[in-house]
Write a protein that holds these residues in place. Structure first.
Motif, PDB file in Angstrom:
ATOM      1  N   PRO A  87       0.837  -1.204   0.000  1.00 21.35           N
ATOM      2  CA  PRO A  87       0.000   0.000   0.000  1.00 21.35           C
ATOM      3  C   PRO A  87       0.874   1.257   0.000  1.00 21.35           C
ATOM      4  N   TRP A  88       0.284   2.403  -0.359  1.00 19.16           N
ATOM      5  CA  TRP A  88       1.067   3.625  -0.575  1.00 19.16           C
ATOM      6  C   TRP A  88       1.954   3.977   0.610  1.00 19.16           C
ATOM      7  N   TYR A  89       1.418   3.785   1.827  1.00 22.50           N
ATOM      8  CA  TYR A  89       2.179   4.212   3.008  1.00 22.50           C
ATOM      9  C   TYR A  89       3.355   3.276   3.281  1.00 22.50           C
ATOM     10  N   ALA A  90       3.146   1.961   3.044  1.00 26.87           N
ATOM     11  CA  ALA A  90       4.238   1.020   3.279  1.00 26.87           C
ATOM     12  C   ALA A  90       5.333   1.206   2.229  1.00 26.87           C
ATOM     13  N   GLU A  91       4.908   1.480   0.988  1.00 26.50           N
ATOM     14  CA  GLU A  91       5.891   1.705  -0.074  1.00 26.50           C
ATOM     15  C   GLU A  91       6.756   2.929   0.260  1.00 26.50           C
TER      16      GLU A  91
END
Lengths: 253, 254
Positions: free
Chosen positions: A88-92
């Protein structure tokens, strides 16, 4: 065999699998280490565990020039864990910066009937404490409780960021006698030990006694009480206690 | 809000405030990201007040309050892209495209019904503290560009400050922004430098900055003395951004 006792506890309110401190113990090799994964970084638990697991089973790695290729290799491994899966965007975004951890490694070997030589390597505020007759005779790399802050030096997992901390590695070596004890502590416990070992020696002695008698519940109670009274910061804690004994160690090496 | 922050900034206040709130939510999400998962260290409510009073969240979270940060992370209204200057590793800066999640859209209409807004906040705080009696106390970051248009909010603010947990009372920090070139007062220790009764009444509704917040401010280069209050008067855009950063950096998660 060097007899090591250890403690690893998460912050109050968290589960053991959320603990981001890690311990490496290879009594047969005389190698012991702790690492403190920075909570706000990405997958720091794995990073702290990689560092401790690998350092404890290697040889050497007690001098700055030996460490660079080692931590680069481990950093690449940590990066690969996440680079091959959709996130997901935040983990990336967070994975792009990677994990951070402090590290402290300690190696000890018997030299004569009653003597030992030891070496330690540290990055950050995890501390080695040498005790003789219950008194602290050395603390490394920090030796005052007030020196602990919230921004210690940290080892990044991203190889591209590691060069920036190469100059921050601290090394020390020394000798020890049979009966000396060594403690490897992550920051919260180290600050607590340094603050109270003089003013309340019975408290810190009790901590050592419980650690040595392998009383996990009593130890956890002591840690909880000290946290509740706000004398111990509510942080993950890791401790390794090692008491040198010429007879015991000569069997191992 | 539809005025710019005085002549030093062309940014419309509403756009700027929405950006700051979105960036704050983004920072909270990133701070709680451990692996693919997020630890819900926080729950967030975003209240807007003007022509109406209520949750400002857009998209799938529209109308929601007490939203766990993991849900905030998974439900931005949309992901925009922005360009950002980042260090190139050789002492310079390079422009990089970054994703910019949007949860809150700019709005600028209506008056300043501060009493209604405080009253809603107080209700939400009472709900939340009843179910989280031992948590770190809630923090309310209140941003306003003018005087209350629905009465004196002091009593409502007192009620907010009357909520709390076993760890302490709710923290209420107030930031007033001005379109005039007026003297800014940031994190004062007392009322002596405040220009008028309105400023003094907002000051009296503000909590002292606990030490961990004060240290966060100092580490950002903001001069804040011991005993200072979480209060900014006649703030400029920089002080608004700092206000949100200071107000959301207390929990040292390391």
């Amino acid at each position: 065999m060097l007899n090591a006792h250890s403690l690893l506890l998460p912050k109050d309110g968290l589960h053991p699998h959320e603990c981001e401190d890690a311990i490496g113990i290879r009594s047969d090799l005389g190698r012991f280490c702790v690492a403190d994964g920075a909570t706000e970084s990405f997958d720091s638990r794995t990073w702290a565990r990689l560092l401790t697991k690998h350092w404890s089973q290697c040889n050497g790695l007690t001098q700055p020039h030996e460490l660079q290729s080692w931590w680069k290799r481990l950093g690449e491994r940590h990066t690969r864990r996440w680079s091959e899966r959709p996130l997901p965007w935040y983990a990336e975004e967070k994975a792009a910066v990677g994990a951070f951890a402090t590290f402290l490694g300690f190696e000890v070997a018997e030299t004569t009937e009653q003597g030992f030589r030891w070496q330690a390597v540290a990055l950050g505020d995890s501390c080695l404490v040498q005790l003789r007759g219950g008194e602290i005779v050395l603390s490394f790399p920090l030796d005052e409780a007030d020196e602990f802050g919230s921004h210690p030096q940290l080892l990044p997992s991203k190889p591209s960021l590691q060069a920036a901390v190469e100059g921050e590695v601290r090394c020390v070596s020394g000798t020890a006698r049979s009966g000396d004890a060594f403690l490897l502590l992550t920051d919260a416990l180290a600050a607590w030990m340094l603050r109270y070992s003089k003013s309340e020696p019975e408290l810190t002695q009790n901590f050592l006694r419980l650690l040595e008698s392998a009383s996990p519940e009593s130890l956890a109670d002591l840690v909880s009480n000290e946290r509740r009274s706000r004398r111990l910061r509510n942080d993950d804690v890791a401790a390794v206690l090692l008491r040198l004994s010429a007879v015991e160690s000569s069997k191992a090496r | 809000m539809s005025e710019s922050f005085g002549t030093e900034s062309a940014a419309r206040k509403a756009d700027f405030v929405a950006d700051v709130v979105n960036r704050t939510l983004h920072d909270l999400v990133i701070r709680c990201t451990r692996t693919e998962e997020i630890r819900s260290y926080y729950e967030v409510s975003v209240i807007g007040y003007g022509s109406s009073v209520g949750s400002m969240l857009s998209g799938g979270l529209s109308g929601r309050n007490h939203v766990p940060i993991s849900e905030v992370a998974d439900s931005p209204a949309r992901l925009e892209t922005r360009s950002k200057k980042v260090p190139d590793g050789a002492g310079g800066l390079v422009e990089q495209t970054v994703r910019f999640p949007i949860w809150v859209d700019p709005t600028s209409n209506g008056g300043t019904p501060m009493c209604q807004a405080f009253s809603l906040a107080q209700r939400l705080l009472a709900e939340w503290t009843a179910t989280h009696p031992h948590s770190f106390p809630p923090t309310v970051l209140h941003l306003t560009d003018g005087e209350s248009t629905d009465g004196d909010p002091t009593e409502h603010a007192r009620q907010i400050l009357g909520t709390g947990t076993s760890d302490g009372a709710t923290l209420l920090f107030n930031c007033h922004v001005s379109s005039k070139h007026a003297m800014k007062v940031a994190y004062p220790n007392d009322e002596s430098r405040l220009p008028d009764e309105y400023a003094r009444s907002l000051f009296r509704c503000s909590s002292r900055l606990p030490e961990s917040f004060r240290q966060a401010a100092v580490s950002m280069g903001v001069a804040v003395e011991e005993g200072a209050y979480g209060f900014v008067f006649n703030g400029d855009p920089v002080s608004v951004a700092q206000f949100f950063e200071i107000g959301t950096r207390p929990a040292n998660l390391r």
